[in-house]
Design a protein around this motif. Structure first.
Motif, mmCIF file in Angstrom:
data_model
loop_
_atom_site.group_PDB
_atom_site.id
_atom_site.type_symbol
_atom_site.label_atom_id
_atom_site.label_comp_id
_atom_site.label_asym_id
_atom_site.label_seq_id
_atom_site.Cartn_x
_atom_site.Cartn_y
_atom_site.Cartn_z
ATOM 1 N N PHE A 212 0.830 -1.202 0.000
ATOM 2 C CA PHE A 212 0.000 0.000 0.000
ATOM 3 C C PHE A 212 0.872 1.262 0.000
ATOM 4 N N ASN A 213 2.058 1.139 -0.583
ATOM 5 C CA ASN A 213 3.018 2.248 -0.560
ATOM 6 C C ASN A 213 2.536 3.444 -1.369
ATOM 7 N N VAL A 214 1.917 3.186 -2.509
ATOM 8 C CA VAL A 214 1.425 4.284 -3.341
ATOM 9 C C VAL A 214 0.333 5.060 -2.610
ATOM 10 N N ALA A 215 -0.621 4.330 -2.032
ATOM 11 C CA ALA A 215 -1.712 4.988 -1.302
ATOM 12 C C ALA A 215 -1.164 5.776 -0.116
ATOM 13 N N ALA A 216 -0.218 5.194 0.620
ATOM 14 C CA ALA A 216 0.374 5.891 1.763
ATOM 15 C C ALA A 216 1.067 7.168 1.313
ATOM 16 N N SER A 217 1.783 7.098 0.203
ATOM 17 C CA SER A 217 2.472 8.273 -0.319
ATOM 18 C C SER A 217 1.491 9.364 -0.734
ATOM 19 N N MET A 218 0.391 8.963 -1.373
ATOM 20 C CA MET A 218 -0.605 9.938 -1.811
ATOM 21 C C MET A 218 -1.284 10.609 -0.622
ATOM 22 N N LEU A 219 -1.621 9.815 0.396
ATOM 23 C CA LEU A 219 -2.284 10.378 1.580
ATOM 24 C C LEU A 219 -1.378 11.382 2.282
ATOM 25 N N ALA A 220 -0.087 11.022 2.402
ATOM 26 C CA ALA A 220 0.848 11.919 3.076
ATOM 27 C C ALA A 220 1.063 13.196 2.279
ATOM 28 N N ALA A 221 1.144 13.077 0.958
ATOM 29 C CA ALA A 221 1.405 14.245 0.115
ATOM 30 C C ALA A 221 0.209 15.189 0.048
ATOM 31 N N SER A 222 -0.996 14.623 0.075
ATOM 32 C CA SER A 222 -2.194 15.451 -0.093
ATOM 33 C C SER A 222 -2.600 16.187 1.174
ATOM 34 N N GLY A 223 -2.270 15.604 2.327
ATOM 35 C CA GLY A 223 -2.678 16.214 3.586
ATOM 36 C C GLY A 223 -4.043 15.769 4.072
ATOM 37 N N VAL A 224 -4.786 14.998 3.255
ATOM 38 C CA VAL A 224 -6.133 14.599 3.667
ATOM 39 C C VAL A 224 -6.098 13.549 4.766
ATOM 40 N N VAL A 225 -4.928 12.901 4.953
ATOM 41 C CA VAL A 225 -4.851 11.898 6.011
ATOM 42 C C VAL A 225 -5.135 12.521 7.374
ATOM 43 N N GLN A 226 -4.779 13.805 7.532
ATOM 44 C CA GLN A 226 -5.095 14.487 8.792
ATOM 45 C C GLN A 226 -6.597 14.595 9.001
ATOM 46 N N GLU A 227 -7.343 14.799 7.906
ATOM 47 C CA GLU A 227 -8.810 14.829 7.998
ATOM 48 C C GLU A 227 -9.329 13.476 8.485
ATOM 49 N N PHE A 228 -8.779 12.400 7.918
ATOM 50 C CA PHE A 228 -9.248 11.065 8.274
ATOM 51 C C PHE A 228 -8.969 10.781 9.748
ATOM 52 N N GLU A 229 -7.766 11.114 10.191
ATOM 53 C CA GLU A 229 -7.390 10.829 11.572
ATOM 54 C C GLU A 229 -8.183 11.667 12.563
ATOM 55 N N SER A 230 -8.608 12.858 12.151
ATOM 56 C CA SER A 230 -9.427 13.687 13.043
ATOM 57 C C SER A 230 -10.835 13.143 13.177
ATOM 58 N N ASP A 231 -11.244 12.257 12.239
ATOM 59 C CA ASP A 231 -12.577 11.660 12.276
ATOM 60 C C ASP A 231 -12.598 10.306 12.967
ATOM 61 N N GLU A 232 -11.481 9.929 13.613
ATOM 62 C CA GLU A 232 -11.428 8.625 14.270
ATOM 63 C C GLU A 232 -12.398 8.546 15.437
ATOM 64 N N GLY A 233 -12.736 9.678 16.057
ATOM 65 C CA GLY A 233 -13.690 9.679 17.158
ATOM 66 C C GLY A 233 -15.112 9.539 16.641
ATOM 67 N N GLY A 234 -16.073 9.554 17.562
ATOM 68 C CA GLY A 234 -17.489 9.478 17.173
ATOM 69 C C GLY A 234 -17.816 8.150 16.534
ATOM 70 N N ALA A 235 -18.431 8.193 15.345
ATOM 71 C CA ALA A 235 -18.849 6.973 14.668
ATOM 72 C C ALA A 235 -17.707 6.291 13.939
#
Length: 415
Positions: A212-235
């Motif tokens: 999953f190296n390509v996906a990991a690289s894309m998430l890190a480069a785009s910055g959207v991974v921070q959005e995903f991690e901030s949504d870990e709470g709640g549902a």
């Protein structure tokens, strides 16, 4: 004259059928927030409909009854004061949407013991047993209709009294005001506050999962991974992550690498559901059409995924690409990460024609998207959103106008 009358008689059923279908299409596009717009006392409830994914769910329905909560009751409820997650709020609002049309007369026909009516919450697969239903009762002595949770030991706020009819489109949509928020049995509005945060590093989890190296690289480069991690709470969240082979299998026609930064970010958000779904829940999902994080950003009804069970596997269909879940990368409430066989390409970006896999791709070969940096996601001028396509509303109006004048022409010629 008689021949013309016979011809008109022959065409009448066809014209009537067309007009009936056209009317049904218009009804299916009813905007509940538009119906509530003349009533400022329901502005908060209308806002919740539009800012959650509930509006997207409603756009798929043609027969509903909405129990709208006035501002005064809504603002004093835990739904507002405790600031739960958007998904928790959305599910409570779904519990206020009954999946059948009820008139004032219908409400007065319910027995004192009540009748169970399914709500939109029941379709999410997050409602256990019959706790996505409400029990509707009518008391003839007090002329009162009450809507409550069917669970015997549910805690307040578990019921509401119908106050009055606000709006109705007979046999399709009715909106009633109620005097309280109704929370489903077992639903914890404070879940996001009481559950300790997982704090998962999603990029690291993907790298540790291998392939999953390509996906990991894309998430890190785009910055959207921070959005995903901030949504870990709640549902929680559910991520569908394409393997490196899936990226290698992208055909040249997909043209992913040439997308502007904001479109690439939309594609990444398109791979995420704003709820935690373990594999078993995905396999038995009740409502196959699921909104994504891109839906929340781009608007109700767009960027949705169709999830179903095909040949014993979980299939995910975008309308132009179908992928299957190949492995579980991580599964611990509130986060599930699944590996999938293909990149999910939204038709809102890549058009409506099916996109086949690259016949020249070789499993294990290098992906055409291998080296990504934050610069590759740098902002670019927004493209023309029209893309040369007519809007569905325009096409609908043109088709209706064509058939209308065609029908008038027939009458003129044969009469």
């Amino acid at each position: 004259m008689m021949a013309g009358s016979l011809l008109i008689s022959h065409f009448t059923p066809i014209i009537s059928l067309y007009l009936l279908l056209h009317s049904a299409l218009l009804i299916s596009a009813v905007n509940i927030t538009h119906l509530l717009s003349p009533y400022p006392d329901f502005s908060d409830f209308s806002h919740l409909l539009s800012t959650t994914t509930v509006a997207a769910d409603l756009s798929q329905r043609t027969s509903v009854t909405v129990l709208a909560v006035p501002n005064s009751f809504l603002r004093s409820s835990d739904l507002i004061r405790r600031s739960p997650s958007n998904t928790n709020i959305a599910d409570v609002i779904r519990y206020h949407v009954l999946l059948q049309y009820l008139s004032v007369q219908d409400l007065r026909r319910f027995p004192p013991s009540g009748k169970l009516i399914a709500t939109l919450f029941q379709t999410t697969s997050r409602a256990t047993n019959n706790f996505g239903y409400v029990n509707v009762t009518y008391d003839a002595e007090t002329n009162t209709t009450t809507v409550r949770s069917p669970a015997a030991y549910s805690q307040p706020p578990n019921s509401a009294t119908v106050i009055s009819l606000i709006e109705t489109l007979p046999y399709n949509v009715s909106v009633f005001s109620v005097n309280s928020v109704i929370v489903p049995y077992g639903f914890d509005l404070l879940a996001s506050e009481t559950r300790p945060p997982l704090g998962l590093n999603i990029t690291k989890a993907l790298i540790d999962g291998h392939n999953f190296n390509v996906a990991a690289s894309m998430l890190a480069a785009s910055g959207v991974v921070q959005e995903f991690e901030s949504d870990e709470g709640g549902a929680g969240i559910t991520l569908f992550v394409p393997t490196d082979d899936a990226f290698a299998g992208l055909p040249p026609t997909a043209n992913f690498q040439s997308l502007p930064a904001d479109k690439k970010a939309d594609v990444l958000r398109y791979h995420v559901l704003h709820s935690y779904y373990p594999l078993g829940s995905l396999q038995s999902i009740v409502n196959p059409l699921q909104p994504t994080l891109a839906t929340e950003d781009k608007g109700a009804g767009s960027f949705t995924l169709n999830i179903s069970r095909v040949n014993g596997s979980v299939a995910i269909n975008t309308g132009i690409v179908q992928a299957s879940v190949t492995q579980t990368v991580f599964d611990q409430n509130p986060i599930a990460i699944f590996g999938i066989s293909r990149v999910l390409l939204p038709k809102e970006i890549f058009g409506k024609n099916a996109i086949p896999e690259n016949p020249n791709s070789i499993p294990g070969a290098a992906s055409p998207i291998t080296s990504l940096s934050p610069e590759s996601f740098a902002p670019s001028p927004p493209p023309d959103s029209s893309n040369g396509r007519q809007s569905p509303v325009t096409v609908l109006r043109v088709n209706f106008a064509f058939f209308f004048f065609f029908y008038i022409g027939l009458l003129y010629v044969f009469v």
